[in-house]
Scaffold this active site. Structure first.
Site, PDB file in Angstrom:
ATOM      1  N   TYR A  91       0.848  -1.195   0.000  1.00  0.00           N
ATOM      2  CA  TYR A  91       0.000   0.000   0.000  1.00  0.00           C
ATOM      3  C   TYR A  91       0.886   1.249   0.000  1.00  0.00           C
ATOM      4  CZ  TYR A  91      -3.697  -3.224   1.556  1.00  0.00           C
ATOM      5  OH  TYR A  91      -4.602  -4.248   1.672  1.00  0.00           O
ATOM      6  N   ARG A  94       1.906   2.457   4.034  1.00  0.00           N
ATOM      7  CA  ARG A  94       2.177   1.576   5.169  1.00  0.00           C
ATOM      8  C   ARG A  94       2.827   0.277   4.698  1.00  0.00           C
ATOM      9  NH1 ARG A  94      -2.723   1.840   3.293  1.00  0.00           N
ATOM     10  NH2 ARG A  94      -4.320   0.248   3.551  1.00  0.00           N
ATOM     11  N   CYS A 103       5.729 -18.610  16.214  1.00  0.00           N
ATOM     12  CA  CYS A 103       4.395 -18.290  16.730  1.00  0.00           C
ATOM     13  C   CYS A 103       4.118 -19.128  17.966  1.00  0.00           C
ATOM     14  CB  CYS A 103       3.321 -18.604  15.700  1.00  0.00           C
ATOM     15  SG  CYS A 103       3.503 -17.680  14.174  1.00  0.00           S
ATOM     16  N   CYS A 107      -1.153 -22.176  13.441  1.00  0.00           N
ATOM     17  CA  CYS A 107      -2.529 -22.305  12.979  1.00  0.00           C
ATOM     18  C   CYS A 107      -2.508 -23.078  11.670  1.00  0.00           C
ATOM     19  CB  CYS A 107      -3.137 -20.925  12.763  1.00  0.00           C
ATOM     20  SG  CYS A 107      -2.874 -19.843  14.184  1.00  0.00           S
ATOM     21  N   ARG A 112       0.663 -17.579   5.992  1.00  0.00           N
ATOM     22  CA  ARG A 112       2.123 -17.641   5.806  1.00  0.00           C
ATOM     23  C   ARG A 112       2.660 -19.023   6.179  1.00  0.00           C
ATOM     24  NH1 ARG A 112       2.321 -12.098   8.141  1.00  0.00           N
ATOM     25  NH2 ARG A 112       1.433 -10.893   6.431  1.00  0.00           N
ATOM     26  N   ASP A 270      -7.803 -17.240   2.744  1.00  0.00           N
ATOM     27  CA  ASP A 270      -6.953 -17.133   1.553  1.00  0.00           C
ATOM     28  C   ASP A 270      -6.829 -18.487   0.849  1.00  0.00           C
ATOM     29  OD1 ASP A 270      -6.417 -14.414   1.923  1.00  0.00           O
ATOM     30  OD2 ASP A 270      -4.755 -14.843   3.299  1.00  0.00           O
ATOM     31  N   ASP A 307      -8.662 -10.614   0.947  1.00  0.00           N
ATOM     32  CA  ASP A 307      -7.315 -10.200   0.556  1.00  0.00           C
ATOM     33  C   ASP A 307      -7.124 -10.782  -0.847  1.00  0.00           C
ATOM     34  OD1 ASP A 307      -4.863  -8.978   0.807  1.00  0.00           O
ATOM     35  OD2 ASP A 307      -4.462  -9.813   2.800  1.00  0.00           O
ATOM     36  N   LYS A 314      -6.499  -5.838   0.606  1.00  0.00           N
ATOM     37  CA  LYS A 314      -7.781  -6.166   1.220  1.00  0.00           C
ATOM     38  C   LYS A 314      -8.899  -5.377   0.548  1.00  0.00           C
ATOM     39  CE  LYS A 314      -5.366  -6.792   5.608  1.00  0.00           C
ATOM     40  NZ  LYS A 314      -4.036  -6.325   5.179  1.00  0.00           N
TER      41      LYS A 314
END
Ligand SMILES: *Cc1c(COP(=O)(O)O)cnc(C)c1O
Ligand code: SF4
Length: 398
Positions: A91, A94, A103, A107, A112, A270, A307, A314
Site C-alpha cells: 500500500y 504503510r 508463533c 494455525c 504464511r 486465503d 485479501d 484487502k
C-alpha cells in the site's frame, strides 16, 4: 528463564505427544508436521473440549493439508512485493515487517504457512536493512510488525526494533499483529506493557477466531494491554467448521468487546496451499455481517474483506442488499429488518437542498437548541458552561 518462556516450552510440539493424548496416528501426524510444524500452548490445549471442535481444528495437524498440491504457497504475492527481505510494501503509506517466523501456536490455516515455524528466518543485518528502507521511504507513515508473532521476541529485542522505528521522523503509527494474548496470555507481563507504552501511538491487532478463546486469563492479558493505553483491534479468519456460523460469530464479537478488543477485520480465507479445506463461500461471510449489522452493537461489526489473490490487497465486501438503488435523485436503502427507506441526494433537481435545510431548522425547536449548543461550544469557558445548561445538562447532577 522468564515464566512465559517456560510455559511456551511446555507446549505440544511432537506428534507422539499429541497422538498419545488424543489417540491419533503418530505417523500420519509426522507426515504433516514435516512441512508444516505444530505447536499447541497449554492455554490452547486446555481449551479443547473434544476432538474435532473449533479449537482443535485450528491447531491439530490434518493429512488433508498435504492433499492441497495444486494451490500456491504465496497467493497474496507477498514475496513479489518485498523490496528488502521480510518487508512487504503493498500500500502507498504503510508496510508490513515480519520480525520473526515463530508463533505461540501454528494455525493450520495460516496464510504464511510457507514460512512460519521453520528454522533460520532473520539473518544478520536484515532488520537493519528493513529499517534503512523505512528511513528512505518518507511516504511510509504506518508500520505493522508481524510474522510470525512479534510478541515471541524477548522484550529487549522487541524494544530495540521499536526504538529504531521511533528514530524515523515520518513514521507515525506502529502496530503489532499478534496471536499471543489469546494463546500465551502469560507473555503479557506488566514489564512488557510498561515497555510498549513508551512507543505510542502504538496499536495492536489481536487474532481471535472463536468465543472459547476468550478465557478469563486471556481477558486479563487484553486488559493489561488496554490499561497501557494500547487500542486493541481483532482480526478473525472465517473458517469452515470453526466460526462459519452467525451465532458463533456474534458470541465471538461480544466476547471481544468484553475483553476491550474492537473487532477490526473478518477475513475470507486465503487460497494458501495446505489450507483450502478451511474455505467457506463468500456468501457465508456476507450472511454473518448481515446477522450482526443492526442486530447488535455497531462496535461488534468488523469489516469483512477478501485479501485479493495476486496481491490486490484487502477489498471490503458488503452485503449487496443495503443499497437497493442509487441515482442522481437519491438512494433507496434497505435496513437490517428488510424495510426500505429513501434518502435524497443534496443536488436533487438542482434546487431541493436549500429549502429543505431551512424548513427543517425553522420547524424544529430541538434543532434551535442544537444550534445554540454549537454556538456556545465555540466560545470560552463560560460558553462551555452555557453549553451544558442549554442542553439541559447540569454538570453537578451528573
Ligand atoms: C493488511 C496489510 C496491511 C495493513 O492494512 P490495513 O488495512 O491498513 O490494516 C499493510 N500491508 C500489508 C502487506 C497487509 O497485508
Ligand atoms: S499465529 Fe498468525 S502467523 Fe502464526 S501461524 Fe497463526 S495465523 Fe500464522
Amino acid at each position: 528463564m522468564e515464566e512465559w518462556r517456560r510455559i511456551l516450552a511446555d507446549s505440544l510440539v511432537k506428534p507422539k505427544q499429541l497422538a498419545e493424548r488424543f489417540g491419533l496416528d503418530a505417523e500420519e501426524l509426522e507426515a504433516v508436521v514435516g512441512p508444516y510444524p505444530m505447536r499447541i500452548t497449554p492455554t490452547v490445549l486446555a481449551t479443547i473440549k473434544e476432538k474435532g471442535d473449533a479449537i482443535w481444528k485450528q491447531v491439530v495437524p490434518d493429512t488433508v493439508e498435504l492433499a492441497d498440491a495444486e494451490a500456491e504457497d504465496d497467493p497474496l504475492e507477498e514475496d513479489l512485493m518485498s523490496p528488502v527481505p521480510h518487508l512487504v510494501h503493498r500500500y502507498p503509506d504503510r508496510v508490513l515487517l515480519m520480525v520473526t517466523n515463530q508463533c505461540p501456536i501454528y494455525c493450520r490455516f495460516c496464510t504464511r504457512k510457507r514460512l512460519v515455524g521453520k528454522p533460520g528466518f532473520l539473518k544478520k543485518g536484515e532488520l537493519d536493512r528493513a529499517i534503512a528502507y523505512l528511513r528512505d521511504h518518507t511516504e511510509v507513515r504506518d508500520v505493522i510488525l508481524s510474522g510470525g508473532d512479534p510478541l515471541l521476541l524477548p522484550d529487549h529485542l522487541l524494544e530495540r526494533i521499536l526504538k529504531a522505528l521511533r528514530t524515523i521522523p515520518h513514521l507515525e503509527l506502529i502496530r503489532i499483529g499478534s496471536r499471543v494474548p489469546g494463546t500465551l496470555p502469560e507473555r503479557i507481563t506488566p514489564r512488557l506493557c510498561e515497555m510498549l507504552k513508551k512507543y505510542h501511538p502504538f496499536y495492536m491487532n489481536l487474532h481471535f477466531n472463536h468465543p472459547d478463546e476468550l478465557t478469563p486469563e486471556v481477558k486479563r492479558a487484553c486488559g493489561l494491554l488496554a490499561d497501557a493505553g494500547i487500542p486493541l483491534g481483532a482480526q478473525t479468519v472465517l473458517l469452515k467448521g470453526v466460526n462459519d456460523d452467525p451465532e458463533v460469530m456474534k458470541r465471538l464479537m461480544h466476547q471481544l468487546l468484553l475483553a476491550r478488543v474492537k473487532p477490526y477485520y473478518l477475513y475470507q480465507a486465503d487460497l494458501t496451499k495446505g489450507t483450502n479445506h478451511f474455505r467457506t463461500t463468500v456468501e457465508t461471510g456476507m450472511q454473518i455481517i448481515k446477522a450482526l449489522q443492526g442486530h447488535t452493537s455497531g462496535m461488534a461489526v468488523p469489516h469483512f474483506v477478501i485479501d485479493a489473490p495476486g496481491g490486490g490487497g484487502k477489498i471490503p465486501v458488503l452485503p449487496s442488499d443495503y443499497l437497493v438503488h442509487m441515482d442522481e435523485d437519491g438512494v433507496v436503502l434497505q435496513n437490517y429488518e428488510q424495510k426500505t427507506f429513501h434518502y435524497p441526494q443534496p443536488s436533487a433537481n438542482g434546487k431541493r437542498e436549500l429549502p429543505m435545510v431551512g424548513a427543517y431548522a425553522a420547524s424544529s425547536s430541538t434543532r434551535d437548541g442544537y444550534a445554540s449548543c454549537g454556538d456556545s461550544h465555540t466560545g470560552k469557558l463560560d460558553g462551555f458552561a452555557a453549553w451544558g445548561n442549554s442542553c439541559g445538562g447540569d454538570y453537578d447532577d451528573l
